[in-house]
Write an enzyme that holds these catalytic residues in place. Structure first.
Site, PDB file in Angstrom:
ATOM      1  CG  HIS A 148      -0.186   0.131   2.527  1.00 55.63           C
ATOM      2  ND1 HIS A 148       0.543  -0.897   3.072  1.00 55.63           N
ATOM      3  CD2 HIS A 148      -0.076   1.178   3.412  1.00 55.63           C
ATOM      4  CE1 HIS A 148       1.069  -0.528   4.218  1.00 55.63           C
ATOM      5  NE2 HIS A 148       0.728   0.739   4.457  1.00 55.63           N
ATOM      6  CG  ASP A 166       1.617   5.074   4.920  1.00 51.14           C
ATOM      7  OD1 ASP A 166       1.277   3.881   5.002  1.00 51.14           O
ATOM      8  OD2 ASP A 166       2.727   5.492   5.300  1.00 51.14           O
ATOM      9  CG  HIS A 206       5.073   0.957   2.743  1.00 54.86           C
ATOM     10  ND1 HIS A 206       4.450   2.090   2.288  1.00 54.86           N
ATOM     11  CD2 HIS A 206       4.567   0.734   3.990  1.00 54.86           C
ATOM     12  CE1 HIS A 206       3.620   2.551   3.201  1.00 54.86           C
ATOM     13  NE2 HIS A 206       3.661   1.732   4.250  1.00 54.86           N
ATOM     14  NE  ARG A 224       2.305   6.190   9.120  1.00 60.28           N
ATOM     15  CZ  ARG A 224       1.204   5.503   8.834  1.00 60.28           C
ATOM     16  NH1 ARG A 224       1.264   4.218   8.549  1.00 60.28           N
ATOM     17  NH2 ARG A 224       0.013   6.098   8.866  1.00 60.28           N
TER      18      ARG A 224
END
Length: 367
Positions: free
Chosen positions: A167, A169, A317, A333
């Site tokens: 995907h 983000d 990723h 994150r």
């Protein structure tokens, strides 16, 4: 002007938290899930720091101990610099390097979550997640911690192949993620790697006929996956998910001007204007094309204290969940958002740009 949603704060604490220590001691129990409602996101003008960069990125290259590429097409490591002390020019050059190389890794970083939030704000309006747990007082942080003792978590992950988790983000947002900044501070004895794929190379490896075909397409992106996870965990959805958004299948990066493939199995729902059978056929072909891109991917073996900074506009990723019987993996994150994705028919592929002006886009910088 958008409201300053990045300053939303729930679960204040007066002391600074050591999230790695908490993850070791109490696991996911340090997270808070406030029962509040965030205002909807509003449009904003994104000014990318990469436009202010030195094309030679000298502020980074001249001060790092070592810089080297992990693969020809994606992934660069910088050693000897601390993200918490970068100058504005170094941040600008980092934005350009991430746009060029897709993902940049920094080892042995002292960056704490409070510094990570301030660092992330330099690159765009920070995203506050719709439902995920966060540390007290840090709603801009998404904690990466899959508890091996939580049956719901294990069931949700073990029912999928790793390739199903590829995907970019929050692509369901109208203005999705630009950069993502992830620090890992707790690792199992082995496992827990992450793979990134180059969206530039994914486009370049298509045949000219397929490139021409997909350039004219748009895709629907949806937050249904996150909605299902929120329901599975019984968590409050703090900001209503936006209606399905439409983004180009091939997007143009605003800094490099290069074309990148921009679909993925987690949040992409369908191709606009096609029947379900047609849409599924095209999307499944593109998903398999990306997942099979061993020659334009990089698999990073984390070390505690490493930070990855990647550009969601030109990479995809996936985390590898192979470590549940080895121990916990924890990180956090921060996600700056960026412009509305667009396609410029006059933009070039990375390969074309390299062929026409190789001295301007050469990405070899081993030191």
């Amino acid at each position: 002007m958008a409201p300053n949603t990045e300053k939303i704060d729930q679960g204040q604490t007066e002391e600074q938290l050591d999230l790695g220590k908490l993850a070791r001691e109490v696991g996911a129990n340090y997270l808070v899930y406030p029962d509040v409602k965030y205002p909807p996101l509003e449009p904003f003008e994104h000014k990318d720091p990469g436009h202010l960069a030195d094309p030679k990125k000298a502020s980074l290259f001249n001060h790092a101990d070592k810089i080297y590429d992990l693969t020809p097409h994606v992934g660069t490591v910088i050693e000897g610099l601390q993200l918490s002390t970068l100058t504005d020019q170094q941040k600008n050059d980092l934005a350009l390097l991430a746009a060029d190389r897709g993902v940049v890794f920094f080892k042995k970083q002292e960056l704490n979550p409070y510094q990570a939030v301030e660092f992330g704000r330099y690159f765009g309006r920070l995203h506050t997640h719709n439902y995920a747990g966060h540390p007290p007082g840090l709603p801009e942080i998404v904690s990466i911690l899959y508890d091996e003792k939580n049956p719901a978590t294990v069931a949700a992950i073990e029912s999928k192949r790793t390739s199903d988790g590829i995907h970019t983000d929050i692509s369901y947002e109208k203005q999705p993620a630009g950069l993502s900044i992830l620090k890992i501070d707790l690792l199992p004895s082995t496992g827990g790697d992450t793979i990134w794929w180059s969206g530039y190379s994914a486009y370049d490896r298509l045949s000219p006929a397929m490139q021409k075909f997909v350039e004219g397409l748009s895709a629907v992106h949806t937050g249904d996956y996150h909605k299902r996870l929120a329901k599975l965990s019984g968590r409050t959805i703090r900001r209503e998910f936006p209606p399905d958004t439409i983004h180009p299948v091939v997007r143009t990066h605003p800094v490099t001007g290069w074309k990148s493939l921009f679909v993925q199995p987690v949040f992409t729902k369908s191709i606009v204007g096609m029947t379900k059978h047609e849409s599924d056929a095209i999307l499944n072909f593109l998903y398999n094309h990306i997942a099979g891109g061993y020659d334009f991917s990089v698999r990073f073996k984390w070390e505690e204290g490493s930070v990855a900074i990647w550009d969601n506009r030109c990479t995809l990723h996936a985390a590898i969940f192979d470590y549940f019987d080895q121990g916990r993996r924890h990180g956090y994150r921060v996600t700056p958002t960026a412009e509305v994705p667009f396609y410029d028919p006059n933009s070039k592929s990375k390969k074309q740009a390299e062929q026409e002006a190789p001295e301007k886009v050469s990405s070899r910088h081993d030191q």
